[in-house]
Design an enzyme around this catalytic site. Sequence first.
Site, PDB file in Angstrom:
ATOM      1  CB  CYS A 109      -0.960  -0.019   1.188  1.00  0.00           C
ATOM      2  SG  CYS A 109      -0.176  -0.432   2.741  1.00  0.00           S
ATOM      3  CG  HIS A 113      -0.687   4.255   4.301  1.00  0.00           C
ATOM      4  ND1 HIS A 113      -1.423   4.026   5.431  1.00  0.00           N
ATOM      5  CD2 HIS A 113      -0.177   3.040   3.937  1.00  0.00           C
ATOM      6  CE1 HIS A 113      -1.368   2.744   5.742  1.00  0.00           C
ATOM      7  NE2 HIS A 113      -0.618   2.120   4.855  1.00  0.00           N
TER       8      HIS A 113
END
Length: 336
Positions: A134, A247
């Site tokens: 990710c 994120h």
Amino acid sequence: MRPLVRKSYRIAVVGATGAVGAELLAVLERRGFPVANLRLLASARSVGKKITFRGDDVRVEELRENSFGEMDIAFFSAGGDISRKFVPLARDAGAVVIDNSSVFRMDPEVPLVMPEINGADVADHRGIIANPNCTTAVTLMALYPLHLAFGVRRIFASSYQAVSGTGARAIAELKQQVAAAHLNSPAIAEVYPHPIAFNVLPQVDSFLPDGYTKEEMKMQHEGRRIMHLPGFLASVTCVRVPVYRAHSVAVSAEFARPVSVEEARDVLAKAPGLDLLDEPARNIYPMPLQAAGKDNCQVGRVRLDCAMQNGLAFWVSGDQLLKGAALNAVQIAELL
Ligand code: A2P
């Protein structure tokens, strides 16, 4: 590559009750993916649970060795151990597997794909396609267009990773610790080695002998495969922060050719799947709260790096459950 040419597809979702599984179902629904038949698979703990998909209740079944008969596509998001054991079984039963774990990402027979970058690699699959890490995915959404313009050599980066990247238990752990702080009761740390509420942990994943973590090295290893750049270098510090979702990564990148902020902004503004939010005078820049729930990643704080030649510094945020997992997986299925 086995061609997948149907009007609609028989889909299995392994890890359907998890954080990524839930997003995957939402993305399939939202993008109108042609689903003929849906099989939701999880552990024995979840058997009998019902999950609504397009208005219908679908019962969760226990993942078993024979779960994959007559499936066209199997999405896996139940962790590395489950993928290691069940992905080959699903492939052998005839499904094309899109795997979200790290187990097959470096296997030369398994394409590792981000559709905006190396979508054509899907054609080389032999029944398994790997979805990227990710943090790597969110970073490459901004780095790759800059690479096309200026030729990237190496990056130095620090990540700010949300707890949902660890899964549903980590989300619950942060909630518990925030509530406990308000009640002056003890924080229970089970998922992470230290409290995550009101803290930052300079550890994501386990440590390697050289002192980096596995997560940190994924940027270099996976970046090389996805960008087709065997010489790409990445020195990364991955940090877990008390953010629920999305994120962020602070990147300093060195390029082969001279760079300019104007040109970089221009390139980033035109890049697919990316929004440029870069008006520092108005306090406009990407942030996880605003990137959460969005398909596009966001980039900003673009500036000349003052410590290297041909260097650019930038900040990118992206919903890692979407671009870093579920959305990318569904985009791969769409390519198929
Ligand atoms: P379950 O909910 O039944 O435990 P997350 O990453 O959010 O923690 O989700 C992990 C996903 O992987 C969940 O859907 C979980 O199902 C599934 N899972 C975990 N262990 C197993 C297992 N042994 N067999 C099948 N699915 C599993």
